[in-house]
Design a protein around this motif. Structure first.
Motif, PDB file in Angstrom:
ATOM      1  N   ARG A 161       0.827  -1.213   0.000  1.00 17.72           N
ATOM      2  CA  ARG A 161       0.000   0.000   0.000  1.00 17.72           C
ATOM      3  C   ARG A 161       0.857   1.257   0.000  1.00 17.72           C
ATOM      4  NH1 ARG A 161      -2.340   0.098   6.221  1.00 17.72           N
ATOM      5  NH2 ARG A 161      -0.458  -0.708   7.204  1.00 17.72           N
ATOM      6  N   SER A 162       2.038   1.190  -0.617  1.00 14.09           N
ATOM      7  CA  SER A 162       2.883   2.392  -0.631  1.00 14.09           C
ATOM      8  C   SER A 162       2.273   3.433  -1.570  1.00 14.09           C
ATOM      9  CB  SER A 162       4.303   2.052  -1.081  1.00 14.09           C
ATOM     10  OG  SER A 162       4.320   1.832  -2.471  1.00 14.09           O
ATOM     11  N   THR A 165       3.710   2.646  -5.310  1.00 13.69           N
ATOM     12  CA  THR A 165       3.308   1.463  -6.092  1.00 13.69           C
ATOM     13  C   THR A 165       1.902   0.965  -5.703  1.00 13.69           C
ATOM     14  OG1 THR A 165       4.604   0.039  -4.612  1.00 13.69           O
ATOM     15  CG2 THR A 165       5.630   0.609  -6.674  1.00 13.69           C
ATOM     16  N   SER A 185       0.980  -5.266   5.531  1.00 13.68           N
ATOM     17  CA  SER A 185       1.617  -6.107   6.548  1.00 13.68           C
ATOM     18  C   SER A 185       0.684  -6.442   7.708  1.00 13.68           C
ATOM     19  CB  SER A 185       2.883  -5.428   7.082  1.00 13.68           C
ATOM     20  OG  SER A 185       2.537  -4.272   7.794  1.00 13.68           O
ATOM     21  N   THR A 226      11.301  -6.085  -6.365  1.00 16.27           N
ATOM     22  CA  THR A 226      12.711  -6.243  -6.752  1.00 16.27           C
ATOM     23  C   THR A 226      13.500  -6.370  -5.456  1.00 16.27           C
ATOM     24  OG1 THR A 226      12.938  -3.837  -6.918  1.00 16.27           O
ATOM     25  CG2 THR A 226      12.601  -5.001  -8.966  1.00 16.27           C
ATOM     26  N   THR A 260       9.271   0.362 -16.653  1.00 17.43           N
ATOM     27  CA  THR A 260       9.089   1.483 -15.729  1.00 17.43           C
ATOM     28  C   THR A 260       9.683   2.791 -16.277  1.00 17.43           C
ATOM     29  OG1 THR A 260       8.952   0.027 -13.830  1.00 17.43           O
ATOM     30  CG2 THR A 260       9.573   2.274 -13.379  1.00 17.43           C
TER      31      THR A 260
HETATM   32  P1  NAP Z   1       7.445  -0.103   0.385  1.00 18.64           P
HETATM   33  O1  NAP Z   1       7.277   1.365   0.429  1.00 18.64           O
HETATM   34  O2  NAP Z   1       8.407  -0.762   1.314  1.00 18.64           O
HETATM   35  O3  NAP Z   1       6.000  -0.755   0.625  1.00 18.64           O
HETATM   36  C1  NAP Z   1       5.847  -2.121   0.785  1.00 18.64           C
HETATM   37  C2  NAP Z   1       4.407  -2.435   1.081  1.00 18.64           C
HETATM   38  O4  NAP Z   1       4.280  -3.846   1.214  1.00 18.64           O
HETATM   39  C3  NAP Z   1       3.882  -1.813   2.368  1.00 18.64           C
HETATM   40  O5  NAP Z   1       2.603  -1.316   2.178  1.00 18.64           O
HETATM   41  C4  NAP Z   1       3.884  -2.985   3.356  1.00 18.64           C
HETATM   42  O6  NAP Z   1       2.831  -2.939   4.301  1.00 18.64           O
HETATM   43  C5  NAP Z   1       3.635  -4.164   2.431  1.00 18.64           C
HETATM   44  N1  NAP Z   1       4.232  -5.379   2.998  1.00 18.64           N
HETATM   45  C6  NAP Z   1       5.492  -5.560   3.437  1.00 18.64           C
HETATM   46  N2  NAP Z   1       5.642  -6.804   3.927  1.00 18.64           N
HETATM   47  C7  NAP Z   1       4.443  -7.413   3.797  1.00 18.64           C
HETATM   48  C8  NAP Z   1       3.970  -8.703   4.140  1.00 18.64           C
HETATM   49  N3  NAP Z   1       4.755  -9.627   4.723  1.00 18.64           N
HETATM   50  N4  NAP Z   1       2.677  -8.983   3.873  1.00 18.64           N
HETATM   51  C9  NAP Z   1       1.864  -8.075   3.298  1.00 18.64           C
HETATM   52  N5  NAP Z   1       2.271  -6.831   2.947  1.00 18.64           N
HETATM   53  C10 NAP Z   1       3.551  -6.510   3.208  1.00 18.64           C
HETATM   54  O7  NAP Z   1       7.863  -0.605  -1.057  1.00 18.64           O
HETATM   55  P2  NAP Z   1       7.549   0.022  -2.515  1.00 18.64           P
HETATM   56  O8  NAP Z   1       8.374   1.229  -2.752  1.00 18.64           O
HETATM   57  O9  NAP Z   1       6.091   0.087  -2.738  1.00 18.64           O
HETATM   58  O10 NAP Z   1       8.176  -1.125  -3.424  1.00 18.64           O
HETATM   59  C11 NAP Z   1       7.636  -2.427  -3.379  1.00 18.64           C
HETATM   60  C12 NAP Z   1       8.542  -3.347  -4.192  1.00 18.64           C
HETATM   61  O11 NAP Z   1       8.484  -2.950  -5.558  1.00 18.64           O
HETATM   62  C13 NAP Z   1      10.025  -3.287  -3.801  1.00 18.64           C
HETATM   63  O12 NAP Z   1      10.587  -4.574  -3.969  1.00 18.64           O
HETATM   64  C14 NAP Z   1      10.604  -2.342  -4.813  1.00 18.64           C
HETATM   65  O13 NAP Z   1      11.987  -2.560  -5.033  1.00 18.64           O
HETATM   66  C15 NAP Z   1       9.791  -2.730  -6.029  1.00 18.64           C
HETATM   67  N6  NAP Z   1       9.748  -1.702  -7.072  1.00 18.64           N
HETATM   68  C16 NAP Z   1       9.990  -2.120  -8.338  1.00 18.64           C
HETATM   69  C17 NAP Z   1       9.931  -1.212  -9.363  1.00 18.64           C
HETATM   70  C18 NAP Z   1      10.148  -1.684 -10.776  1.00 18.64           C
HETATM   71  O14 NAP Z   1      10.392  -0.903 -11.652  1.00 18.64           O
HETATM   72  N7  NAP Z   1      10.043  -2.989 -11.027  1.00 18.64           N
HETATM   73  C19 NAP Z   1       9.664   0.124  -9.106  1.00 18.64           C
HETATM   74  C20 NAP Z   1       9.370   0.518  -7.786  1.00 18.64           C
HETATM   75  C21 NAP Z   1       9.414  -0.413  -6.769  1.00 18.64           C
HETATM   76  P3  NAP Z   1       2.712  -1.794   5.424  1.00 18.64           P
HETATM   77  O15 NAP Z   1       2.233  -0.570   4.707  1.00 18.64           O
HETATM   78  O16 NAP Z   1       1.727  -2.329   6.378  1.00 18.64           O
HETATM   79  O17 NAP Z   1       4.092  -1.611   5.987  1.00 18.64           O
END
Ligand code: NAP
Length: 277
Positions: A161-162, A165, A185, A226, A260
């Protein structure tokens, strides 16, 4: 069942050709991109990749390193907002320690906000109004669209829920008429929640979080994660086992990632052509 591969590299190849043509038509000089970032090595590597892509597409780009103070960073971003040669500004996160991220994001001209991070664009996306949306969620939608996967009327589950993304991809899915739930989470029984999904978008940043036991037979699974595990890039989805259950699945690497930065350039072209209110 062996899932169809949602191949981001193949989509990227056609999209690149389309964007190169669109840039050539966008006027002379073409719209420029400014990348605002910290000076650290990881930020420089990421910016370098984006600048290389811009060069391939004929887009002038430059990288602006921020010093560690908020006032200076805000002034830099405001100056780029006034610079007529800059059509798009990407604030690459995280910013240097000591720089207030929210203040810098607020200072971006919303009409140049190619990663859709400004509250005005986030709000417009929420309202379903024309907006510059974040690039990764757009990449998810593009990957689905280019594989003729219609999300309309489907149950979609987003894990994460960031602001950059999870939430925006949920909004894009909703606007495309999916019935969307968002997990995080604190979701009890994540497996049961994800198994509801005919479309599953994993963006938790947890290596291997989503296994075959969480996926309904025939679901479409897009892996945004990632993560580095033993020096290897892996997604949030256990690819081999989920491929036996899902009807379509995006790999990491080679799924969402290759699209992306192309979505950033597409947003740049949109920013350059959109009339200022
Ligand atoms: P983030 O800000 O860390 O957010 C992660 C989200 O996942 C949070 O909402 C968190 O919940 C939830 N989460 C974490 N652990 C969990 C679990 N065990 N069960 C259920 N939900 C869980 O990360 P982000 O920036 O959105 O990025 C997410 C991923 O996408 C990363 O791996 C990042 O590297 C990748 N990414 C890839 C690209 C691409 O181009 N492919 C671009 C951007 C990001 P809470 O809110 O409750 O903490």
């Amino acid at each position: 069942m062996s899932a169809r591969v949602l191949d981001g590299r193949a989509v990227a190849a056609s999209l690149k050709a389309e964007l190169r043509a669109a840039v050539a038509e966008a006027g002379d000089p073409p719209p420029g991109l400014a990348i605002v970032r910290s000076a650290d090595e990881a930020a420089a590597v990421y910016a370098g990749r984006l600048e290389k892509l811009c060069a391939e597409l004929g887009v002038p780009s430059r990288s602006v390193e921020l010093a560690g103070d908020t006032a200076g960073a805000v002034a830099t971003v405001e100056e780029l907002g006034r610079d007529g040669s800059v059509a798009g500004i990407l604030v690459q996160l995280p910013l240097p320690d000591g720089v207030d991220q929210d203040a810098v994001v607020d200072a971006v001209d919303p009409l140049k906000d190619v990663d859709g991070v400004h509250p005005l664009n986030a709000g417009r996306l929420f309202l379903g109004l024309p907006a510059l949306a974040p690039a990764t969620p757009l990449a998810v939608m593009e990957l689905l669209r280019r594989h003729d996967i219609d999300v309309g009327g489907k149950r979609a589950v987003v894990v994460g829920r960031s602001n950059i993304t999870g939430k925006p991809v949920a909004m894009l899915l909703l606007h495309a008429n999916a019935t969307v739930s968002i997990c995080h989470s604190r979701t009890p029984d994540l497996g049961a929640a994800v198994r509801e999904g005919e479309i599953v978008v994993a963006c938790a940043g947890r290596a291997g979080l989503v296994g075959a036991d969480m996926i309904a037979p025939g679901a479409v699974v897009v892996d945004v994660g990632t993560n580095f595990e033993d020096g290897k890039l892996v997604g949030d989805v256990r690819y081999d086992e989920v491929a036996e259950v899902a009807s379509a699945l995006s790999p990491v690497p080679g799924g969402v990632g290759p699209l992306t930065n192309l979505m950033l350039v597409r947003n740049l072209l949109e920013a350059a052509t959109r009339a200022r209110p």
